[in-house]
Every structure is written in C-alpha cells, then in structure tokens.
Scaffold this motif. Structure first.
Motif, short mmCIF file in Angstrom:
data_model
loop_
_atom_site.label_atom_id
_atom_site.label_comp_id
_atom_site.label_asym_id
_atom_site.label_seq_id
_atom_site.Cartn_x
_atom_site.Cartn_y
_atom_site.Cartn_z
N SER A 1 13.33 -8.77 -0.90
CA SER A 1 13.46 -8.79 0.56
C SER A 1 13.45 -10.22 1.08
N TYR B 1 10.07 -5.71 -5.04
CA TYR B 1 10.70 -5.37 -3.76
C TYR B 1 10.47 -6.48 -2.73
N PRO C 1 8.51 -5.19 3.93
CA PRO C 1 8.00 -5.90 2.75
C PRO C 1 6.62 -6.52 2.96
#
Length: 565
Positions: free
Chosen positions: A547, A543, A505
């Motif tokens: 994460s 995303y 990430p």
C-alpha cells in the motif's frame, strides 16, 4: 525554585500558543465554532486532543497504581483501545460525519425520537459528573501534592492541601473550557500531549536508570528478572482484570469510550473532512500503543523500587516521580500533569455543555434561542458543573480497588446501554424508538441492581458484556415484531467524506501492533499459535508495504519521472 520556574514557563507557553491559534472571535461566538471548532480541526489537533482527553492523571496515577498491584495484565485497557480506535476511524466516524451531527444523542434523535435523545443526554451528563470530572481533579491533586509538597508549602494538613489543589486546578480548568471553546482545548491538548508523552517517557527512563545504576537497559532487566509475574499479559483467574474479560465487557467498555463517548467523539466531529478525521484518530491509536511504557511500566518499577511497601497504590507513581526526576524537570512534568488535568476536565465540561445546550436547551427549553444565547447558557452551565465537581472530588479518596478501577465500574452504568442503542441504530433500519428507550433504562437499572445492590459474584466486565447482548437481542426482537418505517440516512454535505487513502493499511499495522504486544508478553504461548501469528504478521506487513508503494507511485514527482522514462 527551578521546579517552579519550569512549571510557570511551560504553562504560560501553552496558554499563549492556544490563545494565538484561537484568537478569531467567531470560534467562541457561534455555537458550531464554540462546540466543534467551526469544523476546521486537522489531523494533528484531533489526534492530540483525543489522546490527552483520555490520558490524564486518572491514568498516570490510577493505572500505574493498578499495575503496581497486578502487573501488565491491566494493559488490556490500552491495547484493546488501539483496536477500538481503529474501528471508530473505519466504521463509526464516516457515518457520523456523513450525518453532520454535533452529538451522539443528536444522531439517536434522528434515528429514533426526541425522548431517546433526552434520555441519552442525561445519561452522558450523569456519567461525566459521577465518574469522570471529580476523579480527574482528585488524581491531579494527588500528583501535585507529591511533586510540590503543597501541604508543606502552605503549612496545612494533606486533606486541606487536597481541597486547595482541587479548587485551584478545577477553577483554572473551568475558565479554560468555558471561555476558550473546543478549538482552544484541542490546540492546548496537542502541546500538552507532546509534553505528557515526553515527560512520561523521561520518568520511565530515569526510573530504569535509577534501578540500573545509570544504565537503563540493566534497570529494565533487573525489574523484569526480579518480578517476572508482573510481565504477563494474560495474568491468571484471580487477576483484577481476568483475560477472559477482553472478550466480554472490556471490549464493550472500550468501544463505548472510543466510538460513542461524547467527550472523545466530539474532537473528531470537528474535523474539516473525513480524511483529516481518520488521520487524527489513527494517530491517536498509534500513540496508544506507546502508552503502556508511561502508565503501566512505571507502576511495576515502583513496585520493585519500594518493594511493594506503599499503603495506597495510587501513590506509587507520584512517589516514583519525586524520587527519580531531577528538580528542573519536576516543574515541567508538573505543568504537563496540570495540562492533562485541564484537558480531561475541560474536555468533559465542554462535552457536557454541548450535550445540554444542543440536545436539551435548544430542542426543548428554548428552541428559538439565538447563537449568542446558546453559548451564554453553555458557559453558565459549565461553571455550575465545575463547582459541583470540585465539591465532590475530595470525597472519592480511598477507593478499595484503586481510582481507575472505580472509574471503570461506575462507567459500566452507562457504556453497555448507550453502545447497544447506537450500534443497533447504525446497523438496522426498522428497530423502533420504544426498543431503544427501554434498552437504555433496562441496561442502566440492571447494572446498578446486580453490581452495586445485590452484588452478584461475577466480574463487572462480564456483567457489562451480558447486559449488552441482552439489550441488543431485546431490541432486535422488538424490531422484528413491531418494525418501524425504514430509516434513511441523509448526507448533509457539511464536510467532504472522501476517506484517507492510507486509512486501511495504517489500521492493519496498528491492529498487528496490538496483537503483537499480547503475544510477546504472554507466558507459555503454544507453538501452533506462534506459527499462525508469524504467518498473519508477514501477510499484514506485506499488505502495508504494498500500500505504501502504491501511494508513493501516485506522487506527482514519481509520476512525472515515470512518464519521462
């Protein structure tokens, strides 16, 4: 006097702290301690050391000189660097640490043969002596002359002052590298890195305040509105670094520097484990996104302030510093500049010494050498290379396209052949050693012939990209017709290679930041491209936040609270 006192104070603080952190004898008595810090470096020291090994006076002086001439198009080196550093963290570093290597040529010996190791080591040594160490010393001397007016202090002409500063800074940097080892360099680099970023931002802010009569934002608007063409990340076909080179030789140059260049890679090879290595490498990538405000924007401000009336663009940044920085901060910034020179110069020396002692002295000249003998030879070699660099440094003055551009041209001799061989070695199992050796020799010879002898009418970055592709294709063809026995990687278990859980990430976030800088500074971006960018950015951020939430839920405190509920 204030400038001198602040210079001495910060310099002594860095030296004292580095000594305190590295006073254990085993870090300089053993080869692994001297060259890799005993494989004990943590993320903060790795990130700081990598950043300052790269960021030195050839950037402060040279890249600001290029932006003075051409504008933000030269940010290609920095923004592309962040993405290639991510590639190093995610693909190259895990493989290097798994193999337990000390140098890149050492890997090439395992993958191919001993001659490949020797050829690559010689190429690296040549690169440091020709295109790095002398230019770092010279650009440092330019900055110090502007900040302290050394020629007036000693009542000598500027050429003599340059020699004095080159030998003074080079001599101290050599002692630092030769007798401190890589951990001393890494610790001092971290402090100097913080100082350099802080000092560099101060120069930018004071310069903008100078333009805006005390208002930083007004100053930025005035510089932008008066010089809109300088704030274009795309440039035009006549730019010193055309946008098209990002997809040919510039990405090759960046991959070489950040993924295979011994002086950079060596910092991460000293990591205590893969997780700490990835944290440090990605920390360096994050800071690279901030760097344009320090080594590109001031050059454009200098163009505005001096109305483009500076004979040598490489003097633009030092003149701006002298003009806008208060006296009490001039000494601090000079100390940071000297620290940056020390960092790159001592890091280059340490890497050169590592290459020679590990790959040539121990392998071929004296295989039975003891640890103490190896370190002793390394120290003598470091002093010798330092002397050569100090002799050569003043001879690089008046490069026609600027010192930073000269560095990039010279490194083209080495980056394409070395990167092609390393990549083919990592991605294939049956390409034989003869292909690697021929690729190294051909890539170097062809670049020198076409760029410096025949001087064909093509940008040198495009030439680097073409030669890289030719090298890779040639090695693959040889491997297809004359395959060797399949190479097997062996995990040496010297360090834990469990990756950092947040590496992916964070890598996505850094890559998004790099693309965003290009999008927002580009002129006349089509609407469809902006729409696609917004969709991509939203997905990437989603995303990243997911994460982060997942990692937070793994924390012992939250887990205990969830269980209690």
């Amino acid at each position: 006097m204030l400038a001198f006192l602040s210079f001495v104070g910060f310099t002594l603080f860095v030296a004292g702290f580095a000594y305190y952190k590295t006073r254990n004898a085993h870090l300089t008595d053993s080869a692994e301690g001297y060259f890799l810090g005993g494989r004990s470096l943590t993320g903060v020291y790795i990130g700081g050391s990598m950043l300052l090994m790269n960021l030195s006076t050839e950037h402060l002086v040279g890249l600001n000189g290029l932006s003075f001439r051409t504008g933000f198009i030269v940010m290609a080196w920095e923004v592309m660097a962040a993405m290639t550093i991510v590639l190093f963290a995610m693909f190259f570093l895990p493989r290097y640490l798994k193999l337990g290597i000390s140098t890149i040529p050492e890997y090439l010996e395992r993958r191919f043969d001993k001659q490949t190791l020797t050829i690559t080591s010689i190429l690296f040594l040549s690169m440091y002596v020709i295109s790095l160490l002398p230019i770092v010393l010279y650009t440092g001397a330019i900055a110090l002359e502007s900040l302290f007016q050394v020629s007036h202090v000693f009542n000598v002409d500027k050429d003599t002052a340059m020699w004095i500063m080159v030998w003074g800074v080079g001599g101290m940097g050599a002692l630092y590298a030769v007798f401190g080892g890589i951990k001393a360099i890494a610790v001092a680099d971290t402090i100097n890195g913080v100082g350099l970023i802080t000092g560099g931002l101060m120069v930018t802010l004071f310069a903008l305040a100078y333009v805006g009569d005390g208002n930083v934002w007004s100053g930025l608007l005035e510089v932008y509105e008066s010089n809109p063409d300088k704030f274009n990340s795309i440039g035009d076909k006549d730019s010193l670094v055309p946008f098209s080179t990002l997809f040919t030789g510039l990405i090759i140059s960046n991959m070489f520097f950040w993924c295979t260049n011994q002086s950079i890679v060596q910092k991460a090879l000293g990591a205590k484990n893969l997780a700490e290595g990835q944290k440090g490498v990605l920390l360096c990538a994050f800071f690279k996104l901030m760097i344009p405000s320090i080594i590109i924007l001031p050059g454009i401000i200098a163009f505005h302030v001096f109305q483009g009336q500076i004979d040598n663009p490489d003097h633009a940044y030092p003149n701006l510093v002298q003009l806008v920085l208060p006296e009490v901060l001039v000494g601090f910034f000079a100390a940071v500049v000297v620290g940056a020179v020390f960092s790159t110069f001592s890091g280059g020396l340490n890497s050169s010494v590592t290459l020679f002692t590990v790959n040539i002295f121990k392998k071929s000249l004296k295989p039975d050498a003891t640890e103490a003998q190896t370190v002793k030879v390394g120290k003598f070699l470091g002093l010798g290379l330092a002397l050569v660099s100090m002799i050569v440094a003043p001879l690089v003055a008046n490069a026609p396209d600027g010192l930073f551009y000269l560095i990039q041209q010279l490194q083209g001799i080495f980056n394409s052949p070395i990167l092609s061989v390393v990549l083919v070695g990592l991605l294939t199992k049956r390409v034989p050693a003869i292909a690697a050796k021929l690729g190294l020799v051909f890539g170097m010879s062809a670049y020198i012939l076409f760029n410096f002898v025949i001087k064909i009418d093509i940008h040198f970055f495009h030439l680097v990209g073409m030669l890289f592709v030719i090298n890779v294709v040639f090695m693959l063809v040889v491997g297809y017709f004359y395959p060797q026995e399949a190479y097997q990687e062996v995990y040496t278990e010297q360090v834990n290679i469990e990756p950092w859980s947040m590496s992916l990430p964070v890598s996505v976030l850094i890559t998004l930041g790099s693309v965003s800088m290009y999008i927002y500074l580009a002129h006349n971006v089509p609407g469809w491209l902006m729409t696609g960018y917004y969709v991509l950015a939203a997905s990437a951020l989603g995303y990243v936040f997911w994460s982060i939430g997942r990692e937070l839920m793994k924390s012992p405190r939250l887990a205990a609270r969830a269980q209690a509920d």
